[in-house]
Motif scaffolding. Sequence first.
Motif, PDB file in Angstrom:
ATOM      1  N   GLY A  96       0.984  -0.976  -0.138  1.00  0.00           N
ATOM      2  CA  GLY A  96      -0.221  -0.004  -0.034  1.00  0.00           C
ATOM      3  C   GLY A  96       0.978   1.234   0.009  1.00  0.00           C
ATOM      4  N   ALA A  97       0.227   2.440   0.297  1.00  0.00           N
ATOM      5  CA  ALA A  97       0.860   3.660   0.371  1.00  0.00           C
ATOM      6  C   ALA A  97       0.282   4.436   1.545  1.00  0.00           C
ATOM      7  N   GLU A  98      -0.261   5.802   1.232  1.00  0.00           N
ATOM      8  CA  GLU A  98      -0.888   6.492   2.409  1.00  0.00           C
ATOM      9  C   GLU A  98      -1.795   5.625   2.880  1.00  0.00           C
ATOM     10  N   ASP A  99      -2.754   4.741   2.372  1.00  0.00           N
ATOM     11  CA  ASP A  99      -3.422   3.964   3.108  1.00  0.00           C
ATOM     12  C   ASP A  99      -2.840   3.186   4.483  1.00  0.00           C
ATOM     13  N   MET A 100      -1.620   2.567   4.056  1.00  0.00           N
ATOM     14  CA  MET A 100      -0.948   2.105   4.921  1.00  0.00           C
ATOM     15  C   MET A 100      -0.271   2.732   6.242  1.00  0.00           C
ATOM     16  N   VAL A 101       0.257   3.968   5.646  1.00  0.00           N
ATOM     17  CA  VAL A 101       0.678   4.808   6.840  1.00  0.00           C
ATOM     18  C   VAL A 101      -0.702   5.367   7.751  1.00  0.00           C
ATOM     19  N   ALA A 102      -1.822   5.542   7.063  1.00  0.00           N
ATOM     20  CA  ALA A 102      -2.912   5.960   8.186  1.00  0.00           C
ATOM     21  C   ALA A 102      -3.405   4.682   8.942  1.00  0.00           C
ATOM     22  N   LYS A 103      -3.172   3.454   8.632  1.00  0.00           N
ATOM     23  CA  LYS A 103      -3.552   2.276   9.460  1.00  0.00           C
ATOM     24  C   LYS A 103      -2.686   2.194  10.532  1.00  0.00           C
ATOM     25  N   ILE A 104      -1.287   2.631  10.223  1.00  0.00           N
ATOM     26  CA  ILE A 104      -0.404   2.368  11.273  1.00  0.00           C
ATOM     27  C   ILE A 104      -0.399   3.609  12.374  1.00  0.00           C
ATOM     28  N   GLN A 105      -0.770   4.663  11.830  1.00  0.00           N
ATOM     29  CA  GLN A 105      -0.749   5.829  12.822  1.00  0.00           C
ATOM     30  C   GLN A 105      -2.319   5.592  13.450  1.00  0.00           C
TER      31      GLN A 105
END
Length: 232
Positions: A96-105
Motif C-alpha cells: 500500500g501507500a498512504e492507506d498503510m501509513v494511516a492504518k499504522i498511525q
Amino acid sequence: MAKRGKKYQESLKLIDKNKLYDPEEAMALVPEIAKAKFDETVELHVKLGVDGRHADQQVRGAVLLPHGTGKTKKVLVFAKGDKASEAEAAGADYVGAEDMVAKIQNENWFDFDAVVATPDMMGIVGRLGRILGPKGLMPNPKSGTVTFDIEKAVKEIKAGKVEYRLDKTNIIHVPIGKVSFGKEKLMDNFNTIMEAIIKAKPAAAKGAYLKSVTVTTTMGPGIKINSAKIVK
C-alpha cells in the motif's frame, strides 16, 4: 513463574559461567539448555567495542542466513503502480501507500515483521519514523529495504535475510535459527552473521572490536563464546 525458574535453573547447571566456549561447543549445548515445550529461537548477542552515538562508528547491515531463521516474516511494502504489483507477485503480505501509513498511525497496527519501500515512497514513509524507528522497522538503503528491486527484497526477507544493527548499549541482537536446526545449521548461520559483523567494522573503531559474544535460547540462559575462536 516458579516453573520457568526451575527449568532455567536446570539449564544453568549445564553451563560453566566462567568458561568461554568454542562456537561448536556452544551450538551443541543449545538443545540441552532449551527446556521449553516450543521450538525456541536461538539468539545471538554481540557487544562491540564501538560507540554507536558517533555516525562513523555505526554498525548496520543485512545478511541472508543460509538456513533462514525458522520463521517466515510478514512483509509490508510501500509502493505504487507496477512496483505494487511486483510486490504482490513476490509474496508481500501487505502492499500500500498512504492507506498503510494511516492504518499504522490510527490503528497502531503492527502485523508485520519487515518493511520495504521504493525510494519515491520514502517521503510518506518518513512520517512513520518515530513509530517504526524505535522498533527497528524503518526501511533503510543499507539493509536493502529501500530499493526499486522490490521482488529481490521481498524474496530475500522471506528466505531468511536478517538485519543487524547496534542498540543503545552497542549490542547487536539477531536471531540465528531455531533449536531444532541442530548444531551444523546453527554453525552455518552463526558464521555467516559473524563474518558480516566483522566485515562491517568501522575504520574509527579502536581497541577490541568483539567485546563479548553470547548465544541464548528464548527461555534459556546465555552461553558465552570465545571470540578468538570465531572464523575471521
